[in-house]
Design a protein around this motif. Structure first.
Motif, short mmCIF file in Angstrom:
data_model
loop_
_atom_site.label_atom_id
_atom_site.label_comp_id
_atom_site.label_asym_id
_atom_site.label_seq_id
_atom_site.Cartn_x
_atom_site.Cartn_y
_atom_site.Cartn_z
N GLY A 14 51.31 11.96 46.25
CA GLY A 14 50.43 13.10 46.49
C GLY A 14 50.32 13.46 47.95
O GLY A 14 49.23 13.77 48.45
N ALA A 15 51.43 13.41 48.67
CA ALA A 15 51.43 13.75 50.10
C ALA A 15 51.03 15.21 50.31
O ALA A 15 51.33 16.08 49.48
CB ALA A 15 52.81 13.51 50.69
N ALA A 16 50.35 15.46 51.43
CA ALA A 16 49.95 16.84 51.77
C ALA A 16 51.19 17.67 52.11
O ALA A 16 51.27 18.85 51.76
CB ALA A 16 48.98 16.84 52.94
N SER A 17 52.15 17.06 52.78
CA SER A 17 53.42 17.72 53.10
C SER A 17 54.46 16.64 53.36
O SER A 17 54.13 15.53 53.76
CB SER A 17 53.29 18.63 54.33
OG SER A 17 53.06 17.85 55.50
N VAL A 56 53.70 13.66 55.90
CA VAL A 56 54.73 12.63 55.97
C VAL A 56 55.98 13.19 56.65
O VAL A 56 56.46 14.26 56.29
CB VAL A 56 55.09 12.10 54.56
CG1 VAL A 56 56.18 11.03 54.65
CG2 VAL A 56 53.86 11.56 53.86
N ILE A 57 56.49 12.44 57.62
CA ILE A 57 57.77 12.76 58.24
C ILE A 57 58.74 11.65 57.88
O ILE A 57 58.49 10.48 58.14
CB ILE A 57 57.67 12.86 59.77
CG1 ILE A 57 56.64 13.92 60.20
CG2 ILE A 57 59.05 13.14 60.38
CD1 ILE A 57 57.08 15.34 60.01
N VAL A 58 59.86 12.02 57.28
CA VAL A 58 60.92 11.07 56.95
C VAL A 58 62.06 11.31 57.94
O VAL A 58 62.62 12.41 57.98
CB VAL A 58 61.43 11.25 55.51
CG1 VAL A 58 62.56 10.28 55.21
CG2 VAL A 58 60.29 11.05 54.51
N ILE A 59 62.40 10.31 58.73
CA ILE A 59 63.46 10.46 59.73
C ILE A 59 64.73 9.81 59.19
O ILE A 59 64.80 8.59 59.04
CB ILE A 59 63.04 9.84 61.07
CG1 ILE A 59 61.76 10.52 61.59
CG2 ILE A 59 64.16 9.97 62.09
CD1 ILE A 59 61.25 9.97 62.90
N GLY A 60 65.69 10.64 58.86
CA GLY A 60 66.94 10.18 58.25
C GLY A 60 67.24 11.03 57.04
O GLY A 60 66.41 11.15 56.13
#
Length: 491
Positions: free
Chosen positions: A321-324, A301-305
């Motif tokens: 349960g995200a891998a990263s 997961v990439i969170v932008i902000g």
């Protein structure tokens, strides 16, 4: 002032958390509040300053030195009375407010600020526990009917104030439950929705009528169920009908248009606004059934902000349960400790690490997304570049391009303005940022349309819950004055 030397004798006490590995297993509130004894010590640290900057630093102007002293004296009921006189919903601000009052605390110049937020949290929790929070039913009715549109903290505060002086208030909400972003933007682990439900019950006893699932605007410009803005409206009411049925209308909707990132690959599946992602989990927690929930299970997961909304996406992704989880912030990494003599009593720029960050997150600063890449129409990664400020402009640093794997991208870059369709349907003038133009001067919050007022994020833009409460309270006074010629409500 309870203890003259208290600020020299006692250290600041922080609220606690269970271990991260424990709390990520559920969506319940996990903050461990301070005990009565700890609250008394924190109250003793208050210096009862000649000029209490904490009061002016608080948007609702809580009378902080007074309730600090009363807690020190163990007079909790009087402390609640003082707190309740300025803040309709301390259980919200005591949990999720960033506490600008603490930044303005005089002790914060060269020491750690008094734990004002934790004291507020302790006062209101005790008040609910002991039954001190009761409906304030007006002795007389005015016969005036008021429509408040938008049931977030601004609308709730305004509706409660207006009902308490005898007006017949109907609070309209396009979503299926009351609370606005309190309900569907803030995760349950930061704010349990039972706190909203208790206030709704109190307000109903005070005479407020709640109508959910109602979109106020023109039918052809309704948001619709496929909108990027959370909406479960089942009914549409036009502004013309609303103005016909009510003596005054107060618009208290949010700043709901999310800031987008129009770079190559934006149309790939798996790229979502934060406000598509967060409300779904809150609905699931409330027992609703949803098809096709956006999930982070096993994904990169990439969170932008880098703000609070991004942090909420981090905490929710970890619970899935995200891998990263990696969070991007375009601004450079701020200092860990602010320059207090330079910034006090104003809100300082400094590195803030949330409980969600502690649960597992890689944070990247001074980074900008160049493009999204994918396979078979689904996002699989993105390309970034480092940025820096040069001559007052944000510029790319040559040779710093990097690729990140990403199965889910969440855009949490803030909100730009209210939904234009609503403003246009009322014929309202807008400011340069697309918000409703309405002054806050005496008799203010009035728009260019007679009898129509605006307060909260719809007027001021994206802001804090405590600012929404302030604007709701002040706008209620203006509406009351407009209808009755004068008002006893606080400014």
């Amino acid at each position: 002032m309870g203890k003259i030397t208290g600020f020299m004798e006692y250290d600041r006490i922080e609220e606690g958390y269970p271990p991260a590995a424990e709390r990520v297993k559920h969506y319940k509130e996990f903050v461990i509040g301070i005990s009565d004894a700890q609250a008394k010590v924190q109250g003793a640290r208050c210096m009862d300053c000649g000029t209490p900057f904490c009061v002016s630093g608080c948007p609702v102007n809580n009378i902080i030195p007074d309730f600090n002293d009363l807690v020190y004296q163990s007079d909790w009921k009087s402390a609640f009375t003082v707190l309740d006189s300025t803040n309709n919903f301390p259980e919200f601000t005591g949990r999720i407010c960033p506490a600008p009052c603490e930044a303005a605390c005089v002790l914060n110049i060269n020491d750690d600020a008094v734990g004002i937020k934790s004291i507020e949290h302790a006062i209101i929790d005790r008040a609910w526990e002991h039954g001190w929070v009761t409906p304030k039913v007006p002795a007389h009715k005015t016969g005036k009917r008021i429509a408040v549109v938008g049931a977030g903290p601004a609308g709730m505060a305004a509706a409660q104030q207006l009902a308490r002086v005898g007006h017949d208030v109907t609070l309209f909400e396009k979503n299926d439950r009351i609370g606005g972003l309190l309900r569907y933007g803030i995760p349950d682990f930061k704010l349990d929705k039972v706190h909203i439900d208790k206030r709704v019950a109190q307000m109903q006893a005070e005479g407020v009528v709640f109508r959910t699932g109602v979109f106020v605007g023109s039918a052809q410009n309704g948001l619709g169920k496929d909108s990027k803005v959370t909406n479960w409206a089942k009914e549409t009411i036009t502004p013309e009908q609303l103005r016909k049925d009510f003596d005054a209308v107060l618009l208290t909707g949010g700043s709901e248009q999310s800031r987008d990132l129009p770079v190559p690959g934006r149309d790939l599946a798996g790229i979502h606004f934060a406000m598509e992602f967060l409300p779904q989990q809150n609905k699931i927690n409330a027992g609703d059934k949803l098809k096709g929930q956006i999930r982070a299970d096993g994904k990169h997961v990439i969170v932008i902000g880098g703000g609070d909304t991004g942090s909420d996406c981090v905490g929710t992704s970890n619970r899935h349960g995200a891998a990263s989880v990696t969070q991007f912030e375009v601004m450079p990494m701020p200092p860990e400790v602010e320059n207090r003599p330079l910034t006090w009593p104003y809100w300082p720029i400094k590195l803030r690490t949330s409980s969600s960050h502690d649960e597992g997150c890689t944070r990247e600063f001074a980074i900008s997304t160049k493009e999204f890449t994918g396979e078979k129409g689904k996002v699989k990664g993105l390309t970034t570049v480092q940025v820096e400020f040069k001559d007052g402009k944000l510029t790319e640093v040559e040779g710093t391009q990097k690729h990140y794997p990403a199965d889910l991208v969440l855009l949490a870059m803030g909100f730009v303005n209210p939904v234009a369709a609503v403003l246009d349907a009322f014929g309202l003038e807008k400011d340069g940022r697309g918000n409703v133009r309405a002054s806050t001067e005496e008799g203010g919050y009035a728009t260019n349309v007679p009898g129509v007022f605006a307060a909260g994020d719809i007027r001021r833009g994206q802001s804090l819950v405590v600012w929404a409460i302030r604007e709701g309270r002040q706008a209620a006074r203006s509406v009351d004055q407009f209808l009755m010629g004068s008002s006893e409500l606080p400014r």
